[in-house]
Write a protein that holds these residues in place. Structure first.
Motif, PDB file in Angstrom:
ATOM      1  N   THR A  85     -11.714   7.936  -6.473  1.00 28.40           N
ATOM      2  CA  THR A  85     -12.326   6.650  -6.150  1.00 28.40           C
ATOM      3  C   THR A  85     -11.335   5.793  -5.380  1.00 28.40           C
ATOM      4  OG1 THR A  85     -13.649   6.731  -8.177  1.00 28.40           O
ATOM      5  CG2 THR A  85     -13.418   4.580  -7.115  1.00 28.40           C
ATOM      6  N   GLN A  86     -11.815   5.117  -4.366  1.00 25.77           N
ATOM      7  CA  GLN A  86     -10.959   4.193  -3.645  1.00 25.77           C
ATOM      8  C   GLN A  86     -10.735   2.951  -4.503  1.00 25.77           C
ATOM      9  OE1 GLN A  86     -11.998   1.599   0.030  1.00 25.77           O
ATOM     10  NE2 GLN A  86     -11.184   3.489   0.882  1.00 25.77           N
ATOM     11  N   ARG A  87      -9.483   2.629  -4.779  1.00 24.44           N
ATOM     12  CA  ARG A  87      -9.156   1.516  -5.676  1.00 24.44           C
ATOM     13  C   ARG A  87      -8.752   0.265  -4.910  1.00 24.44           C
ATOM     14  NH1 ARG A  87      -9.026   2.568 -11.147  1.00 24.44           N
ATOM     15  NH2 ARG A  87     -10.137   4.530 -11.468  1.00 24.44           N
ATOM     16  N   ASN A  88      -8.258   0.431  -3.721  1.00 24.66           N
ATOM     17  CA  ASN A  88      -7.803  -0.713  -2.962  1.00 24.66           C
ATOM     18  C   ASN A  88      -7.848  -0.338  -1.499  1.00 24.66           C
ATOM     19  OD1 ASN A  88      -6.805  -3.239  -2.399  1.00 24.66           O
ATOM     20  ND2 ASN A  88      -4.806  -2.928  -3.345  1.00 24.66           N
ATOM     21  N   LYS A  89      -8.058  -1.317  -0.654  1.00 20.58           N
ATOM     22  CA  LYS A  89      -8.187  -1.049   0.767  1.00 20.58           C
ATOM     23  C   LYS A  89      -7.474  -2.130   1.552  1.00 20.58           C
ATOM     24  CE  LYS A  89     -11.724   0.196   4.187  1.00 20.58           C
ATOM     25  NZ  LYS A  89     -11.060  -0.407   5.341  1.00 20.58           N
ATOM     26  N   GLY A  90      -6.781  -1.729   2.592  1.00 16.72           N
ATOM     27  CA  GLY A  90      -6.116  -2.678   3.470  1.00 16.72           C
ATOM     28  C   GLY A  90      -7.054  -3.175   4.541  1.00 16.72           C
ATOM     29  N   ASN A  91      -6.508  -3.938   5.460  1.00 18.00           N
ATOM     30  CA  ASN A  91      -7.300  -4.574   6.498  1.00 18.00           C
ATOM     31  C   ASN A  91      -7.362  -3.695   7.751  1.00 18.00           C
ATOM     32  OD1 ASN A  91      -8.808  -6.517   7.793  1.00 18.00           O
ATOM     33  ND2 ASN A  91      -7.018  -7.662   8.502  1.00 18.00           N
ATOM     34  N   PHE A  92      -8.109  -2.657   7.677  1.00 17.68           N
ATOM     35  CA  PHE A  92      -8.290  -1.723   8.788  1.00 17.68           C
ATOM     36  C   PHE A  92      -9.786  -1.550   9.052  1.00 17.68           C
ATOM     37  CE2 PHE A  92      -4.278   0.223  10.063  1.00 17.68           C
ATOM     38  CZ  PHE A  92      -3.433  -0.269   9.085  1.00 17.68           C
ATOM     39  N   PRO A  93     -10.126  -1.238  10.310  1.00 14.92           N
ATOM     40  CA  PRO A  93     -11.554  -1.062  10.621  1.00 14.92           C
ATOM     41  C   PRO A  93     -12.145   0.154   9.925  1.00 14.92           C
ATOM     42  CG  PRO A  93     -10.175  -0.461  12.492  1.00 14.92           C
ATOM     43  CD  PRO A  93      -9.264  -1.101  11.487  1.00 14.92           C
ATOM     44  N   GLY A  94     -13.463   0.207   9.919  1.00 17.27           N
ATOM     45  CA  GLY A  94     -14.173   1.275   9.233  1.00 17.27           C
ATOM     46  C   GLY A  94     -13.934   2.662   9.807  1.00 17.27           C
ATOM     47  N   ARG A  95     -13.302   2.717  10.989  1.00 15.05           N
ATOM     48  CA  ARG A  95     -12.983   4.030  11.576  1.00 15.05           C
ATOM     49  C   ARG A  95     -11.989   4.797  10.704  1.00 15.05           C
ATOM     50  NH1 ARG A  95     -10.030   4.275  15.558  1.00 15.05           N
ATOM     51  NH2 ARG A  95      -9.064   2.217  15.564  1.00 15.05           N
ATOM     52  N   PHE A  96     -11.281   4.055   9.887  1.00 14.25           N
ATOM     53  CA  PHE A  96     -10.315   4.669   8.978  1.00 14.25           C
ATOM     54  C   PHE A  96     -10.979   4.885   7.623  1.00 14.25           C
ATOM     55  CE2 PHE A  96      -6.309   4.300  11.329  1.00 14.25           C
ATOM     56  CZ  PHE A  96      -6.678   3.430  12.341  1.00 14.25           C
ATOM     57  N   SER A  97     -10.989   6.105   7.174  1.00 15.16           N
ATOM     58  CA  SER A  97     -11.603   6.404   5.892  1.00 15.16           C
ATOM     59  C   SER A  97     -10.772   7.453   5.180  1.00 15.16           C
ATOM     60  CB  SER A  97     -13.033   6.904   6.082  1.00 15.16           C
ATOM     61  OG  SER A  97     -13.046   8.112   6.824  1.00 15.16           O
ATOM     62  N   GLY A  98     -11.055   7.615   3.921  1.00 14.35           N
ATOM     63  CA  GLY A  98     -10.311   8.608   3.159  1.00 14.35           C
ATOM     64  C   GLY A  98     -11.147   9.157   2.034  1.00 14.35           C
ATOM     65  N   ARG A  99     -10.597  10.132   1.375  1.00 12.35           N
ATOM     66  CA  ARG A  99     -11.238  10.647   0.180  1.00 12.35           C
ATOM     67  C   ARG A  99     -10.194  11.369  -0.659  1.00 12.35           C
ATOM     68  NH1 ARG A  99     -14.959  15.887   1.879  1.00 12.35           N
ATOM     69  NH2 ARG A  99     -13.525  16.857   3.358  1.00 12.35           N
ATOM     70  N   GLN A 100     -10.546  11.603  -1.900  1.00  5.95           N
ATOM     71  CA  GLN A 100      -9.653  12.323  -2.801  1.00  5.95           C
ATOM     72  C   GLN A 100     -10.458  13.379  -3.530  1.00  5.95           C
ATOM     73  OE1 GLN A 100      -7.976  10.231  -6.211  1.00  5.95           O
ATOM     74  NE2 GLN A 100      -6.010  11.266  -5.908  1.00  5.95           N
ATOM     75  N   PHE A 101      -9.846  14.495  -3.711  1.00  2.60           N
ATOM     76  CA  PHE A 101     -10.506  15.622  -4.363  1.00  2.60           C
ATOM     77  C   PHE A 101     -10.120  15.679  -5.840  1.00  2.60           C
ATOM     78  CE2 PHE A 101     -12.117  17.237  -0.418  1.00  2.60           C
ATOM     79  CZ  PHE A 101     -11.193  16.843   0.526  1.00  2.60           C
ATOM     80  N   SER A 102     -10.803  16.536  -6.562  1.00  2.00           N
ATOM     81  CA  SER A 102     -10.586  16.604  -8.014  1.00  2.00           C
ATOM     82  C   SER A 102      -9.174  17.075  -8.371  1.00  2.00           C
ATOM     83  CB  SER A 102     -11.627  17.528  -8.658  1.00  2.00           C
ATOM     84  OG  SER A 102     -11.555  18.811  -8.086  1.00  2.00           O
ATOM     85  N   ASN A 103      -8.508  17.748  -7.443  1.00  2.00           N
ATOM     86  CA  ASN A 103      -7.123  18.182  -7.709  1.00  2.00           C
ATOM     87  C   ASN A 103      -6.112  17.134  -7.236  1.00  2.00           C
ATOM     88  OD1 ASN A 103      -7.313  18.408  -4.959  1.00  2.00           O
ATOM     89  ND2 ASN A 103      -6.702  20.562  -4.850  1.00  2.00           N
ATOM     90  N   SER A 104      -6.598  15.943  -6.919  1.00  4.05           N
ATOM     91  CA  SER A 104      -5.813  14.774  -6.490  1.00  4.05           C
ATOM     92  C   SER A 104      -5.357  14.826  -5.040  1.00  4.05           C
ATOM     93  CB  SER A 104      -4.598  14.535  -7.403  1.00  4.05           C
ATOM     94  OG  SER A 104      -5.018  14.234  -8.707  1.00  4.05           O
ATOM     95  N   ARG A 105      -5.547  15.946  -4.373  1.00  2.00           N
ATOM     96  CA  ARG A 105      -5.237  15.991  -2.943  1.00  2.00           C
ATOM     97  C   ARG A 105      -6.119  14.985  -2.195  1.00  2.00           C
ATOM     98  NH1 ARG A 105      -6.650  18.550   1.848  1.00  2.00           N
ATOM     99  NH2 ARG A 105      -8.531  19.482   0.900  1.00  2.00           N
ATOM    100  N   SER A 106      -5.562  14.430  -1.135  1.00  2.00           N
ATOM    101  CA  SER A 106      -6.301  13.400  -0.411  1.00  2.00           C
ATOM    102  C   SER A 106      -6.304  13.708   1.081  1.00  2.00           C
ATOM    103  CB  SER A 106      -5.664  12.033  -0.652  1.00  2.00           C
ATOM    104  OG  SER A 106      -6.309  11.019   0.108  1.00  2.00           O
ATOM    105  N   GLU A 107      -7.325  13.260   1.733  1.00  2.00           N
ATOM    106  CA  GLU A 107      -7.418  13.322   3.188  1.00  2.00           C
ATOM    107  C   GLU A 107      -7.756  11.938   3.715  1.00  2.00           C
ATOM    108  OE1 GLU A 107      -9.129  17.878   3.915  1.00  2.00           O
ATOM    109  OE2 GLU A 107     -10.462  16.150   4.142  1.00  2.00           O
ATOM    110  N   MET A 108      -7.236  11.650   4.901  1.00  2.00           N
ATOM    111  CA  MET A 108      -7.696  10.459   5.591  1.00  2.00           C
ATOM    112  C   MET A 108      -8.228  10.874   6.964  1.00  2.00           C
ATOM    113  SD  MET A 108      -4.544   8.223   7.101  1.00  2.00           S
ATOM    114  CE  MET A 108      -5.607   7.551   8.367  1.00  2.00           C
ATOM    115  N   ASN A 109      -9.225  10.175   7.399  1.00  2.00           N
ATOM    116  CA  ASN A 109      -9.903  10.491   8.648  1.00  2.00           C
ATOM    117  C   ASN A 109      -9.914   9.254   9.539  1.00  2.00           C
ATOM    118  OD1 ASN A 109     -12.631  10.515  10.303  1.00  2.00           O
ATOM    119  ND2 ASN A 109     -12.050  12.635   9.919  1.00  2.00           N
ATOM    120  N   VAL A 110      -9.639   9.481  10.792  1.00  7.19           N
ATOM    121  CA  VAL A 110      -9.771   8.396  11.769  1.00  7.19           C
ATOM    122  C   VAL A 110     -10.748   8.876  12.829  1.00  7.19           C
ATOM    123  CG1 VAL A 110      -8.597   6.771  13.284  1.00  7.19           C
ATOM    124  CG2 VAL A 110      -7.348   7.813  11.379  1.00  7.19           C
ATOM    125  N   SER A 111     -11.809   8.145  13.004  1.00  4.83           N
ATOM    126  CA  SER A 111     -12.809   8.526  14.000  1.00  4.83           C
ATOM    127  C   SER A 111     -12.618   7.697  15.269  1.00  4.83           C
ATOM    128  CB  SER A 111     -14.218   8.314  13.439  1.00  4.83           C
ATOM    129  OG  SER A 111     -14.411   6.945  13.149  1.00  4.83           O
TER     130      SER A 111
END
Lengths: 116, 114
Positions: free
Chosen positions: B53-79
């Motif tokens: 779950t995303q717990r906190n977010k900085g001041n960046f546009p929606g093009r920046f997104s992320g996710r976390q998997f059940s093994n705690s690994r995370s990815e971030m995506n910039v479109s």
């Protein structure tokens, strides 16, 4: 809101001289304070951290910092600079209560140059 | 104990493309934070994930997104990449959300947008 001001974007010292890097913070809640070092093309390495225990904090590589609440400062010092200390240093603040979760707010960094 | 790992370490993209960066936390760490570092803006917080779950977010546009998997690994995506997205992207892991004193950083992914 929290903020960090690092006084002096560049500091130059001679090898063997005292290193003093200044950091002042602003926080409406009790802070956690950190110093990180970054070498070229690398990530951030934690030097030391203040987490509301002892106000004088000792870190790696001979660095230490003192938390002074009355001055809202957390300056980094090392008695004798070594050539290998040349790097960029970042001061950061987070809130001790966890309300900002894992967010660190960084200063703009201070580049330390060490002359032989 | 292995540290925080980030892949890839270097990436070159062109404007308009999208990119995905990966971060594997220290074993036992369940929170992952992302930061962007640029010469002009310095180090800026992007977001933090804990328990997928995303717990906190900085001041960046929606093009920046992320996710976390059940093994705690995370990815971030910039479109829809822009030239200004060129930066060093740093990932940090900590034991849990709200535990910045346990946070350690990875080596970063350097993204160049042409």
């Amino acid at each position: 809101a929290q903020s960090v001001t690092q006084l002096g974007s560049h500091v130059s010292v001679s090898e063997g001289a005292l290193v003093l890097l200044r950091c002042n913070y602003s926080s409406s809640v009790p802070p956690y304070l950190f110093w990180y070092v970054q070498y070229p093309n690398q990530g951030l390495q934690l030097l030391l951290k203040y987490t509301s225990a002892a106000t004088l904090v000792k870190g790696i590589n001979g660095f230490e910092a003192e938390f002074k609440k009355s001055e809202t400062s957390f300056h980094l010092t090392k008695p004798s600079a070594h050539m290998s200390d040349a790097a960029e240093y970042f001061c950061a603040v987070s809130d001790a209560g966890g309300t900002s979760y894992g967010k660190l707010t960084f200063g703009q960094g201070t580049i330390l140059t060490v002359h032989p | 104990k292995a540290g925080v790992t980030q892949t890839p370490r270097y990436l070159i993209k062109t404007r308009g493309q999208q990119v995905t960066l990966s971060c594997s936390p220290i074993s036992g760490h369940r929170s992952v934070s992302w930061y962007q570092q640029t010469p002009g803006q310095g180090l800026q917080f992007l977001f933090e994930y804990f328990s997928e779950t995303q717990r906190n977010k900085g001041n960046f546009p929606g093009r920046f997104s992320g996710r976390q998997f059940s093994n705690s690994r995370s990815e971030m995506n910039v479109s829809t990449l822009e030239l200004g997205d060129s930066a060093l992207y740093l990932c940090a892991s900590s034991l849990a959300s709200g535990r910045p004193e346990t946070q350690y950083f990875g080596p970063g992914t350097r993204l160049l947008v042409l």
